[in-house]
Scaffold this motif. Sequence first.
Motif, PDB file in Angstrom:
ATOM      1  N   THR A 181       0.600  -1.294   0.236  1.00 55.53           N
ATOM      2  CA  THR A 181      -0.071  -0.094   0.130  1.00 55.53           C
ATOM      3  C   THR A 181       0.785   1.357   0.308  1.00 55.53           C
ATOM      4  N   VAL A 182       0.445   2.384  -0.527  1.00 57.37           N
ATOM      5  CA  VAL A 182       0.779   4.067  -0.045  1.00 57.37           C
ATOM      6  C   VAL A 182      -0.156   4.668   0.558  1.00 57.37           C
ATOM      7  N   GLN A 183       0.197   5.068   0.855  1.00 59.38           N
ATOM      8  CA  GLN A 183      -0.589   6.915   1.630  1.00 59.38           C
ATOM      9  C   GLN A 183      -1.011   7.954   0.513  1.00 59.38           C
ATOM     10  N   ALA A 184      -1.818   8.212   0.407  1.00 57.17           N
ATOM     11  CA  ALA A 184      -2.619   8.599  -0.016  1.00 57.17           C
ATOM     12  C   ALA A 184      -3.658  10.172   0.987  1.00 57.17           C
ATOM     13  N   ARG A 185      -3.799  11.509   0.632  1.00 59.46           N
ATOM     14  CA  ARG A 185      -4.636  12.690   1.180  1.00 59.46           C
ATOM     15  C   ARG A 185      -5.539  12.989  -0.305  1.00 59.46           C
ATOM     16  N   ALA A 186      -5.090  12.273  -1.273  1.00 59.75           N
ATOM     17  CA  ALA A 186      -6.105  12.409  -2.585  1.00 59.75           C
ATOM     18  C   ALA A 186      -5.445  11.725  -3.728  1.00 59.75           C
ATOM     19  N   VAL A 187      -6.397  11.596  -4.478  1.00 61.25           N
ATOM     20  CA  VAL A 187      -5.938  11.090  -5.885  1.00 61.25           C
ATOM     21  C   VAL A 187      -6.414  11.507  -7.300  1.00 61.25           C
ATOM     22  N   ARG A 188      -6.450  11.287  -8.014  1.00 63.86           N
ATOM     23  CA  ARG A 188      -6.318  12.143  -9.249  1.00 63.86           C
ATOM     24  C   ARG A 188      -6.656  11.748 -10.460  1.00 63.86           C
ATOM     25  N   LEU A 189      -6.996  11.484 -11.898  1.00 63.36           N
ATOM     26  CA  LEU A 189      -6.324  11.497 -13.017  1.00 63.36           C
ATOM     27  C   LEU A 189      -6.332  12.173 -13.365  1.00 63.36           C
ATOM     28  N   ARG A 190      -5.651  12.061 -14.228  1.00 60.62           N
ATOM     29  CA  ARG A 190      -4.610  13.505 -15.337  1.00 60.62           C
ATOM     30  C   ARG A 190      -3.681  13.058 -16.909  1.00 60.62           C
ATOM     31  N   MET A 191      -4.858  13.974 -17.635  1.00 65.16           N
ATOM     32  CA  MET A 191      -4.429  13.683 -18.874  1.00 65.16           C
ATOM     33  C   MET A 191      -3.069  14.308 -19.375  1.00 65.16           C
ATOM     34  N   ILE A 192      -2.004  13.906 -19.176  1.00 62.08           N
ATOM     35  CA  ILE A 192      -0.341  13.606 -19.316  1.00 62.08           C
ATOM     36  C   ILE A 192       0.072  15.002 -19.973  1.00 62.08           C
ATOM     37  N   SER A 193       0.155  14.898 -21.157  1.00 54.85           N
ATOM     38  CA  SER A 193       0.072  15.521 -22.762  1.00 54.85           C
ATOM     39  C   SER A 193      -1.842  15.497 -23.351  1.00 54.85           C
ATOM     40  N   ALA A 194      -0.988  16.424 -24.654  1.00 53.57           N
ATOM     41  CA  ALA A 194      -1.681  16.886 -25.383  1.00 53.57           C
ATOM     42  C   ALA A 194      -3.368  15.585 -26.597  1.00 53.57           C
ATOM     43  N   PRO A 195      -4.061  15.559 -26.212  1.00 55.03           N
ATOM     44  CA  PRO A 195      -4.606  14.827 -27.154  1.00 55.03           C
ATOM     45  C   PRO A 195      -4.783  14.692 -28.645  1.00 55.03           C
ATOM     46  N   PRO A 196      -4.536  14.009 -29.425  1.00 58.63           N
ATOM     47  CA  PRO A 196      -4.549  14.345 -30.814  1.00 58.63           C
ATOM     48  C   PRO A 196      -5.719  15.084 -31.490  1.00 58.63           C
ATOM     49  N   ALA A 197      -6.606  15.191 -30.491  1.00 61.50           N
ATOM     50  CA  ALA A 197      -8.183  16.197 -31.074  1.00 61.50           C
ATOM     51  C   ALA A 197      -8.625  16.451 -30.167  1.00 61.50           C
ATOM     52  N   THR A 198      -9.563  17.006 -30.472  1.00 62.42           N
ATOM     53  CA  THR A 198     -10.908  17.481 -28.662  1.00 62.42           C
ATOM     54  C   THR A 198     -10.934  16.289 -28.425  1.00 62.42           C
ATOM     55  N   ILE A 199     -11.470  16.617 -26.867  1.00 60.11           N
ATOM     56  CA  ILE A 199     -11.628  15.077 -26.372  1.00 60.11           C
ATOM     57  C   ILE A 199     -12.564  15.487 -24.997  1.00 60.11           C
ATOM     58  N   SER A 200     -13.231  14.180 -25.159  1.00 60.92           N
ATOM     59  CA  SER A 200     -14.245  14.347 -23.883  1.00 60.92           C
ATOM     60  C   SER A 200     -14.056  12.945 -23.156  1.00 60.92           C
ATOM     61  N   PHE A 201     -14.328  13.239 -22.063  1.00 59.94           N
ATOM     62  CA  PHE A 201     -14.457  12.233 -21.305  1.00 59.94           C
ATOM     63  C   PHE A 201     -15.970  11.510 -20.752  1.00 59.94           C
ATOM     64  N   ALA A 202     -16.041  10.273 -19.917  1.00 60.61           N
ATOM     65  CA  ALA A 202     -17.538   9.618 -19.104  1.00 60.61           C
ATOM     66  C   ALA A 202     -16.412   8.884 -18.557  1.00 60.61           C
ATOM     67  N   THR A 203     -17.610   9.077 -17.166  1.00 66.46           N
ATOM     68  CA  THR A 203     -17.345   7.287 -16.139  1.00 66.46           C
ATOM     69  C   THR A 203     -18.310   8.019 -15.351  1.00 66.46           C
ATOM     70  N   THR A 204     -18.627   6.238 -14.504  1.00 69.26           N
ATOM     71  CA  THR A 204     -19.735   6.228 -14.040  1.00 69.26           C
ATOM     72  C   THR A 204     -19.196   6.904 -11.863  1.00 69.26           C
ATOM     73  N   GLY A 205     -17.491   7.336 -12.105  1.00 69.67           N
ATOM     74  CA  GLY A 205     -17.692   6.896 -10.986  1.00 69.67           C
ATOM     75  C   GLY A 205     -15.797   6.395 -10.376  1.00 69.67           C
ATOM     76  N   CYS A 206     -14.750   7.404  -9.737  1.00 71.40           N
ATOM     77  CA  CYS A 206     -13.594   6.860  -9.617  1.00 71.40           C
ATOM     78  C   CYS A 206     -13.329   6.741  -8.257  1.00 71.40           C
ATOM     79  N   VAL A 207     -12.576   5.566  -7.670  1.00 68.28           N
ATOM     80  CA  VAL A 207     -12.695   5.102  -6.154  1.00 68.28           C
ATOM     81  C   VAL A 207     -11.018   4.511  -5.891  1.00 68.28           C
ATOM     82  N   ALA A 208     -10.355   5.021  -4.179  1.00 67.06           N
ATOM     83  CA  ALA A 208      -9.719   4.175  -4.165  1.00 67.06           C
ATOM     84  C   ALA A 208     -10.183   2.805  -3.132  1.00 67.06           C
TER      85      ALA A 208
END
Length: 816
Positions: free
Chosen positions: A150-177
């Motif tokens: 395990t590791v400790q975390a005060r927060a978690v996130r999902l990040r797009m680390i570089s530019a997409p090839p074109a305009t982009i949108s996302f959808a998700t029903t939720g993120c959980v740790a």
Amino acid sequence: MVARPGTYQASNNAGELKPELHGRTDIKQFYAGLARAENIEPVPQGGSRLAPRTRHIGVIRNVLAPIAAASASSNLGPHTVGNVVIVQVNFSGAPLISAITCASLQSTITIGQILQFERFDGTDWHAFGAAFSCDPTGADRVVAMPPRTTVQARAVRLRMISAPPATISFATTGCVASYETDALSAVKLRPFTFAIDQSYVSVYTNGVTDFYRGNNFSGMATTGIVQSQLALLDVQQRFDTVLAFHEDIIPRRIKRNGADNEWISDTIPLIAIPSVDLGGTYTNAVVDVWQIYLRFPKSTEDDFASGVGIYLSISVNGEETSAAGLPTGPDWVSFVAALKAFIEALPSVEPGITLTEDHSVDGSATLNLSFTGAGNVGNRFAVTAQVVNTNSAAATTVHSVLGSPGGEPIISVGRGWPACANYYQERLILGGFKAKRGAWMASVSGEYFTFNTEQVAASGGILVNLDTDGAERIQHIARSRHLLFFTSDAEYFVADRALSRAVVPTVVNTSRNGSAPGIPIVDADGQLIYISRNNALIYSASYNDVSQAYISEPISLLASHIASDIADMAIQKASTATDAARLWMPRNDGTATLGIMLRNQDVVAFTRWTTDGKVKAVCVDGTNQTYLAVERQVGGAAQLHLERAELGLLFDGTIEQSFDEAVTHIPNLGPHDGSEVWAQADGYIVGPFTVADSAITLAVAATHVLVGRWTPPRARTLPLPSEVAERIVVKKPKRVHTVRLDLVDTSSVAIGANGFAAKNVGLARAGDQIDAPQAAISRTIVVSGLSGFTDDGQVEITQTKPGTLAWRGLTIEATR
């Protein structure tokens, strides 16, 4: 020295025989059997050797639990640049996390590995796992730490680390740790063979599966299968995708998404599920509708102008009506009424049909035939028509609406799902439906997830009910020469070598043994091995060309006391290390049974496989290596371990380490904390030790050390026969006074007889090197002067300390 006669046994190929057979000198297996065979395996050419022992691969994951979020935010797009946070979840405090899941994550365009989970430790953001890809297909994406880390975390996130090839949108029903609890999970092991050189072991626990490749953890995927459902889990894998089935869950699809560390999962997109009558009240029946097109002369100067005088006959399901004539006028009303009466008079048609006509176009008319009325609605009819008295007019038919009895999909959230599946002839076969247990269906050929039974071509979907009562349930679907179904009561096969929608499959009942649910059927060189419905016998089913059926024979009758109450099963095929296949079978009491099979040489032997722990599950991967899930006590608490069986190892849960310089302190033994272990240090067998603080201390430093738990082998011979002539016996105490054992590559052996404990036999000879480990010997040893008397005169071969052990023959000299 005077030669003395003795009883010689060169073969153990019957394995351990149940106690009821210990006096059966009239059967051939008596002379190749043992009263007890534990942690040894018969060698088909003669004698026995140590059974494979295990190497520690990793700790199996405990039950995961979600971490409550203090707050969450999302920025799903559209996005055109990189370094964008898509989702962030904040926690109260700094909990330990094991995994991060983004459920049903999808993007409007396909992107490469530019998405990254990250964790915040209170100071900085750190990458959590490797970057991964995304596409418009919604699927669960998980990044996980190896089990029990395990590791400790005060927060978690999902990040797009570089530019997409074109305009982009996302959808998700939720993120959980999630974090790993202290609760053990039920476990199931299954292979995932992506390619010859890329084989994985899939470790199913509560809601997830972990993948291992070789000795290394690769990644995790969600399954939606809780631990109470794992006992009846059925999985089928093809290419980069595994499908998981249980009657209480929507079938799941788990996919290797292009890399060892990328695994995604979603529900299988099943299409065109057939509807059936499951006993409900339905209002969705469809009326069968046909159009009958008539053509006739237009000119009044021609015969049969405007159709007057033609006689029309209708055929329904091969039954032909009387011909109705169109009277002068033309009188279409009378003509339609007469034709309707003729159709309703047919045996296969009930009253209440609807027949109308339309002659608004000169030279033609259309009759609209609907099979309305009780007894007709929902049925499907075959209709043809012909003008019987002239070639100047003609009739053709078109099936415009296919009749359907209505009903509801055979699988659904409300009615349950298939319990088992298999692939056959480029179709996915599903069966054991919760709502219709004796039914099976086949997908459209080449379209694994489409089950369109309305497609009438040979490649169309197929739905079949086995000829069973309502209680019989399909437990397994197997493939061999034919497609086979193993139910709770019997065994069936489809006699047709090719499945076709155009031909009703011929399903043949071939035996009535029934099979146990949840225990896989394995193929041993064309023989299908399965466990009986009461989990008391092991059967082998093979195709017989003479009877043209699959013949099932029990193969465990002589050892049913150790080949029953099976929890799991896998077969390890013959290899260069062994000429026989190994059938691995964990039992519900935590022990395991090892079957040695070489059927063409009449070798079927069952032996016990025991260890310091409980064997929970087994699988054999694509490289023909056996993996076991074993529950062991570690520091006074139960822990599940993933271990690989290897011939030549002496210990269980073996941890192997090499050091640049000789050391006495051997660390990294956490999986054995608090347990007794032995060590093989630079070839020397030393021990026992008790592991404390994940380490042991050797008396003599070493550079190469193997450490593990040890369970000694035991081979006890059957009672010596008491016959003095045919069918004449003399029952009196026997004394085994001498044992001659033909050893092969053996470094440790102990022998006992007449009910006395076995004693270690010294193998060293004068002249042997004294500053080296005991070398393995291959020669006959003689142990004489054994004391005591018993009624049976049995000999026990075992060990008092670890070492190699194999023998090719045994001679027992006794006074009787």
